[in-house]
Every structure is written in structure tokens, then in C-alpha cells.
Design an enzyme around this catalytic site. Structure first.
Site, mmCIF file in Angstrom:
data_model
loop_
_atom_site.group_PDB
_atom_site.id
_atom_site.type_symbol
_atom_site.label_atom_id
_atom_site.label_comp_id
_atom_site.label_asym_id
_atom_site.label_seq_id
_atom_site.Cartn_x
_atom_site.Cartn_y
_atom_site.Cartn_z
ATOM 1 C CD GLU A 190 5.248 -2.695 -5.367
ATOM 2 O OE1 GLU A 190 5.011 -3.895 -5.576
ATOM 3 O OE2 GLU A 190 5.688 -2.268 -4.289
ATOM 4 C CG ASN A 231 3.347 4.385 -4.472
ATOM 5 O OD1 ASN A 231 4.066 5.348 -4.212
ATOM 6 N ND2 ASN A 231 3.202 3.362 -3.643
ATOM 7 C CG HIS A 267 10.501 0.449 0.576
ATOM 8 N ND1 HIS A 267 10.035 0.677 1.856
ATOM 9 C CD2 HIS A 267 9.406 0.391 -0.209
ATOM 10 C CE1 HIS A 267 8.708 0.744 1.836
ATOM 11 N NE2 HIS A 267 8.305 0.586 0.591
ATOM 12 C CD GLU A 297 5.007 2.184 -0.180
ATOM 13 O OE1 GLU A 297 5.717 1.183 0.035
ATOM 14 O OE2 GLU A 297 4.008 2.140 -0.915
ATOM 15 C CG ASP A 299 11.454 1.428 4.847
ATOM 16 O OD1 ASP A 299 11.986 1.315 3.722
ATOM 17 O OD2 ASP A 299 10.528 0.689 5.232
#
Ligand code: XIL
Length: 382
Positions: A190, A231, A267, A297, A299
Site C-alpha cells: 500500500e 501489494n 477487497h 486478499e 473478499d
């Protein structure tokens, strides 16, 4: 309109169906030949129906893990030590369904480094032991991030040189400890903000923008075999952030900085999913830089409570996203952030949202699970 995007990268009839059409081995009577022929016809009819609908209801059974293995693909989840040790269904499901794990928190700076001089590997090592015992791979998450840093570090009034030395000893010690056992690292997490600029953080403030290149160089020296990734979230579809991430990675590659891939956190929101055609284009351009792409990651959160329509729509997003990865050779890993709604980070961080993962709170497989299994079974990667 949006939903059309989810299905643009559609599945195909799996070649794994072919063996079922072969005649049984050995001598067979006329009657059984006839029976075999008629069951072949009904199978063929079923296949034709599937072809007409894009093959999407095909599911040959098995687990995500076995389906991924057949494609030489990695399918995984983020895992926490506590439920691994206390909730048998958690460990059983992980071992059955996945061939790669990420430590959801156990390898973060704060967790590994209670003081400057002491490293605490015990919890992360237990997650590693679980993956080793079950023949799974382990991803390392994450070395350089602005969250979950210990107070001794951020409040320590260190000089830039001291912070530089702390980062060096962190990367060398952590990667060194897991050398040969953690195959891929989210080295920097990030670093780009939501406007596409360099994020102002403890690291960038102390070390300047070059901390990113420095971290990758140190990581490569600490484990030359490991896959090193940048990432981030929000850079999956096209837009100002993915443009900035692409630009950063392109320039790192051009400068010869040792970076192997990108982790797309993913996400997503059910109510505002990314356009899958854009995601596919972004994945292709990142692959064209020679980068490996890992979904790290995923979701898909929804406003609570869930209902059947929402769960079906969610399944379409899961399916289309996995399809978009499976069709690109460089996209080889698909990890969700947790796997059961029982322990998802979403309700705590996004109040009013939840039900983001492929298993519900009682470990029942949701439509999203079946969508993932179908996508894997229908893929032509191998
Ligand atoms: C989250 C964890 O899931 C939570 O348990 C923790 O409290 C905070 O961090 N991006 C990342 C992950 O890279 O490390 C974050 O994980 C979620 C967002």
C-alpha cells in the site's frame, strides 16, 4: 449493466468431463452396451445444455484444492493462529480446500517485533508448521507497511539512518528466518495513495520515495529464490490508482529493481464491483511487464443482511474474477482474505457489511464457493 461485465470472461466445458464419456474397460454384453450408449446420450445432452449456458453449472465435485492442483494453480486463504488451534472445523476446511495460506496478521511488523532487539516468530512459525504438515505453500505478509507498526518504532524519535538500519535488519532477519520456507513475500504494501501519489507514511517520511526500491533490493539479497511482490488495494480495475501502480512497477523494472510480481488485494464491494473487462485489461498489461500476478486478499462484502440474490450476485463476481486470472498464464495465485464469514475482518472494519467470503459462519459452502470450484474445473490452463 454491471452484471454483464461479470460474465464476459465465461467458463468453458471442462475437458475433465471427457473420461466420463469413455466406455467402461473390459468385455460388456449387448444390453450393457446399449445402456452405456443411452447414458452416453444423456450425458451428451447434459453437456449440450451446459454449453448453451456457458457451462457455468458444471461442477465436477472435489475441492478447490484438488481442482487447483490439476491446473497447477494456487488457491488459498489468509489464516489466523487462534482459530487454527481452537476450532477444528477451521483447520480441517483449510487443509481440505487450499494449497496456499497467508498469515493474516502473524507476520506483520508489530507481531514479529515486540521490541527493537527481540523477534517473536513463535506464532508465525506455528502457521508455517501447519502448512508444512499439510503440503501447502505459505505467503509472507508483509514486510513494509504503514499499519500495524509497533509503538517503539513510530514513537521512537529515530533518525533516518536509524530507521534505515531498522528496516534493513527487519527484512534480513525475517526473510532470513523463513528462507526456503516462505516462497513469496508482499515486500511493500500500500505505498500508493488513493489519488495515485506516493502515500505519506512513516516509511516515506523517514526514508523518502526510494524506500520501495531499497526494500526489494534487501529482500532479494536475503532470499534470492523468493518471489517478491508489491501489494495494494484499489488498483484492480483501470483508474488513477492502478495507473500509478502500473507506472511505479514499470519504473522499478526499468531500473532493474528486483521485483517479481504484483499482489492485487481485491477487497471488493458487492454494490460497486470493479468492471471485469477493465480488470482483465489491467492484469494483461501487468503481465506484459513480465510480472507475476497474485490475487492476494479477495473478499466481496455486502450490506447486511445477505439474501439469495445478493449471494448469487456475489458468486458471479467471484467466478468472473477467478476466470480473469485463470486465462492469463502469469496469474497463478488466488487467495481470499479468510475463508469463513465467522472470522472475517469485514464486520469490524466496515460496520454494516459482511458475508464477504465463500463459506458462511457455519462453514457451509456459499454460492461463491461453488462458483470458484466451477471456474477451476472449467479452466483450460493445464
Ligand atoms: C487486516 C486484518 O484482516 C485484520 O485482522 C487486522 O486487524 C488489520 O489488517 N490490507 C492488508 C491486510 O494488507 O493486512 C489487512 O488485514 C487488510 C487490508
Amino acid at each position: 449493466m454491471q452484471r454483464r461485465n461479470f460474465t464476459t470472461v465465461s467458463g468453458h466445458v471442462s475437458s475433465s468431463y471427457a473420461p466420463q464419456l469413455e466406455s467402461p474397460v473390459g468385455a460388456i454384453s449387448k444390453k450393457s452396451k446399449l445402456l452405456a450408449f443411452s447414458s452416453m446420450l444423456s450425458l451428451l445432452a447434459a453437456l449440450l445444455v451446459s454449453i448453451n449456458t456457458g457451462g457455468q453449472e458444471l461442477e465436477t465435485g472435489g475441492t478447490l484444492r484438488s481442482a487447483a492442483q490439476a491446473q497447477r494453480f494456487l488457491v488459498g486463504a489468509a489464516a489466523e493462529l487462534k482459530p487454527l488451534e481452537t476450532d477444528p472445523a477451521y483447520a480441517q476446511t483449510l487443509a481440505r480446500e487450499y494449497n496456499v495460506l497467508t498469515a493474516e496478521n502473524a507476520m506483520k511488523f508489530e507481531a514479529l517485533r515486540p521490541t527493537r532487539s527481540r523477534f517473536a516468530f513463535a506464532d508465525a512459525d506455528k502457521i508455517l508448521d501447519f502448512t508444512t504438515a499439510h503440503g501447502m505453500k505459505l505467503r509472507g505478509h508483509t514486510l513494509v507497511w504503514h499499519h500495524q507498526l509497533p509503538r517503539w518504532l513510530v514513537d521512537g524519535n529515530f533518525s533516518s539512518d536509524e530507521v534505515s538500519a531498522i528496516l534493513r535488519e527487519h527484512i534480513e532477519t525475517v526473510i532470513g528466518h523463513y528462507r526456503g520456507r516462505v516462497y513469496a513475500w508482499d515486500v511493500v504494501n500500500e505505498a500508493i495513495d488513493d489519488q495515485g501519489g506516493l502515500r505519506q507514511t512513516f516509511w516515506s517520511n523517514m526514508l523518502g520515495s526510494d524506500y520501495i526500491a531499497q526494500a526489494f533490493t534487501l529482500a532479494r539479497a536475503a532470499d534470492p529464490q523468493a518471489t517478491l511482490l508489491y501489494n495494494d488495494y484499489g488498483g484492480e480495475a483501470l483508474g488513477v490508482k492502478s495507473e500509478a501502480i502500473y507506472g511505479l512497477l514499470k519504473s522499478l523494472k526499468e531500473r532493474g529493481v528486483p521485483i517479481d510480481g504484483i499482489g492485487l488485494q481485491s477487497h471488493f464491494l458487492l454494490e460497486q464491483p470493479p468492471r471485469m473487462s477493465e480488470v482483465a485489461a489491467n492484469i494483461r498489461r501487468l503481465a506484459a511487464l513480465g510480472l507475476e500476478i497474485q490475487i492476494t486478499e479477495l473478499d466481496v462484502r455486502m450490506l447486511m443482511p445477505p439474501n439469495e440474490t445478493k449471494l448469487q450476485d456475489q458468486a458471479q463476481i467471484y467466478r468472473a474474477y477467478l476466470d480473469a486470472c485463470l486465462v492469463v498464464a502469469n496469474c497463478n495465485t488466488f487467495v481470499t482474505w479468510g475463508f469463513t464469514d465467522k472470522y472475517s475482518w469485514i464486520p469490524q472494519f466496515f460496520p454494516g457489511n459482511g458475508a464477504a467470503l465463500p463459506f458462511d459462519q457455519a462453514y457451509r459452502q456459499k454460492p461463491a464457493y461453488h462458483a470458484l470450484l466451477q471456474a477451476l474445473n472449467n479452466s483450460h490452463r493445464r
